[in-house]
Design a protein around this motif. Structure first.
Motif, mmCIF file in Angstrom:
data_model
loop_
_atom_site.group_PDB
_atom_site.id
_atom_site.type_symbol
_atom_site.label_atom_id
_atom_site.label_comp_id
_atom_site.label_asym_id
_atom_site.label_seq_id
_atom_site.Cartn_x
_atom_site.Cartn_y
_atom_site.Cartn_z
ATOM 1 N N GLY A 187 32.215 17.549 14.980
ATOM 2 C CA GLY A 187 33.305 18.251 15.938
ATOM 3 C C GLY A 187 33.412 19.760 15.125
ATOM 4 O O GLY A 187 32.427 20.446 14.880
ATOM 5 N N GLY A 188 34.610 20.202 14.934
ATOM 6 C CA GLY A 188 34.874 21.457 14.514
ATOM 7 C C GLY A 188 36.417 21.810 14.083
ATOM 8 O O GLY A 188 37.268 20.804 14.447
ATOM 9 N N SER A 189 36.643 22.577 13.215
ATOM 10 C CA SER A 189 37.774 22.839 12.734
ATOM 11 C C SER A 189 38.040 24.194 12.633
ATOM 12 O O SER A 189 37.199 25.250 12.315
ATOM 13 N N GLU A 190 39.124 24.947 12.731
ATOM 14 C CA GLU A 190 39.382 26.326 12.360
ATOM 15 C C GLU A 190 40.914 26.613 12.123
ATOM 16 O O GLU A 190 41.936 26.057 12.689
ATOM 17 N N ALA A 191 41.281 27.532 11.049
ATOM 18 C CA ALA A 191 42.555 27.877 10.742
ATOM 19 C C ALA A 191 42.755 29.352 10.544
ATOM 20 O O ALA A 191 42.600 29.706 9.225
ATOM 21 N N MET A 192 42.576 30.181 11.409
ATOM 22 C CA MET A 192 42.445 31.772 11.615
ATOM 23 C C MET A 192 43.701 32.398 11.423
ATOM 24 O O MET A 192 43.917 33.365 11.777
ATOM 25 N N LEU A 193 44.851 31.772 11.840
ATOM 26 C CA LEU A 193 46.188 32.386 12.103
ATOM 27 C C LEU A 193 47.012 32.696 10.917
ATOM 28 O O LEU A 193 47.865 32.191 10.427
ATOM 29 N N SER A 194 46.373 33.726 10.160
ATOM 30 C CA SER A 194 46.908 34.520 9.110
ATOM 31 C C SER A 194 46.822 35.805 9.339
ATOM 32 O O SER A 194 46.415 36.306 10.365
#
Length: 402
Positions: A187-194
């Motif tokens: 699958g995949g993951s992202e946490a770019m809300l900085s």
């Protein structure tokens, strides 16, 4: 060549922190885009996004784990726990040696990177957390998922911007199909809300200040989201032998490169990926009932994607439903294809087509049935999931009802 099925799914995204909640949000046409809550938000031009609200990492992870887990890793591990639990698999003995993990991410530990830069440059500190490198590396999530479940087979990370998840799941499909692995967690993951992550995207001038409206005549850009979705891809014979519930079958995958422009999409490249996935699955265009579109809400992407679909399917697209769920959960960048695969599974299993929310007015350049605003009941046998990334990286998955 082995047949590949999906026997587990898990997610954390702005709509919900599980699959059942995400399906309900899709069915109700809910939108999770709202005001951003990040440090220095007042310095941003773009102040909206699809953030995961109420996330309590201390509830899900130990203190030691939190010292090692960036936010994108937290999302991935938690989603993987859900997926593996649903699959009912226990990775011991030979199965542990024949099972692996491949995840997609575009930014990796961007929150860790942003916080470390802030500490060094803005606050004048000369030391950072000792685990900054293992937290921010792109393979951190895949590594921790492999350790959490004892997956000792092929394990790696794919980073191809917004196509990362689809490329990762395509590689997992090939590994199981070829017999190189019996089970793959993918699958995949992202946490770019900085602050830094959003400021970088602002520079591209592709972001909307007021909402994401894919395929709509009033669309004016994309909106970022965050989250993860993780699945268990399994050899069908193995799944059937143990009486596992099959959520869907993965039947085809194709990837192409535009080889033309670093940011502008190509109709030809996208069309070759769509046609390639159908060819790999031994399907005709008429077999497809639903496409989860890349559908970012930018003028160029949506127009080009519609043209690519029509190039493959011909002028007669009656009965073909195409929607973009990015209007609901935001563009999760490297994790977006994984979360969007959930909409394909919902269409195949439950006969519910997730809508394109926020739709206001038809665009003659997007003359497809985009399932505007309200979910639709429809029996679907085959679905496609499109992902077209900056750099001309295209990846399309084909799924069939299990």
């Amino acid at each position: 060549m082995r047949r590949v099925v999906i026997t587990g799914a898990g997610t954390v995204n702005a709509l919900a922190q599980d699959v059942v909640g995400t399906f309900a949000a899709f069915a109700n046409g809910r939108c999770a885009i709202g005001p951003l809550d990040v440090p220095d938000v007042e310095r941003l031009t773009i102040r909206i996004g699809a953030q995961v609200q109420g996330w309590q990492p201390e509830v899900h992870f130990s203190r030691g784990e939190l010292g090692l887990f960036d936010r994108f890793t937290q999302f991935a591990v938690y989603a993987a726990r859900q997926a593996v639990a649903q699959s009912g698999l226990v990775f011991q003995g030979d199965l542990a040696l024949e099972a692996g993990v491949v995840l997609g991410t575009a930014g990796g530990g961007l929150i860790t990177q942003d916080e470390s830069f802030r500490a060094v440059y803005a606050e004048g500190k000369n030391r950072v957390h000792p685990f900054v490198v293992p937290r921010l590396m792109h393979n951190a999530a895949a590594s921790h998922v492999s350790m959490a479940f004892g997956l000792q087979g092929p394990s790696f990370t794919v980073s191809t911007a917004c196509a990362s998840s689809n490329h990762a799941m395509g590689q997992a499909f090939h590994l199981v199909q070829s017999g190189a692995a019996r089970v793959m967690v993918t699958g995949g993951s992202e946490a770019m809300l900085s602050f830094g992550g959003i400021k970088a995207w602002e520079g591209l001038r592709v972001m909307s200040k007021d909402g994401c409206r894919p395929f709509c005549a009033t669309r004016n850009g994309m909106v970022q989201g965050e989250g993860a979705a993780v699945f268990v891809f399994e050899d069908r014979d193995h799944a059937v032998a143990r009486g596992a519930e099959i959520l869907a079958e993965v039947v085809g995958f194709a990837m192409t490169s535009d080889a033309s422009d670093i940011v502008m999409p190509s109709e030809a490249g996208a069309a070759r990926a769509i046609a390639g996935a159908l060819r790999d699955a031994k399907l005709a265009p008429g077999d497809v009932g639903y496409i989860n579109a890349h559908g970012t809400g930018t003028a160029a992407n949506d127009r080009t994607e519609c043209a690519a679909i029509m190039r493959v399917f011909g002028a007669d697209t009656d009965g073909l439903m195409v929607s973009s769920t990015k209007a609901a959960h935001g563009h999760i960048i490297g994790g977006t294809g994984a979360v969007e695969l959930l909409a394909c599974i919902m269409a195949l299993r439950d006969g519910v087509i997730a809508p394109t929310v926020g739709y206001v007015a038809a665009d003659p350049d997007c003359p497809l049935d985009v399932v505007p605003n309200e979910a639709r009941q429809a029996r679907v046998a085959v679905a496609l999931s499109n992902a077209f990334a900056f750099g001309g990286m295209n990846a399309v998955l084909a799924l069939r009802r299990g």
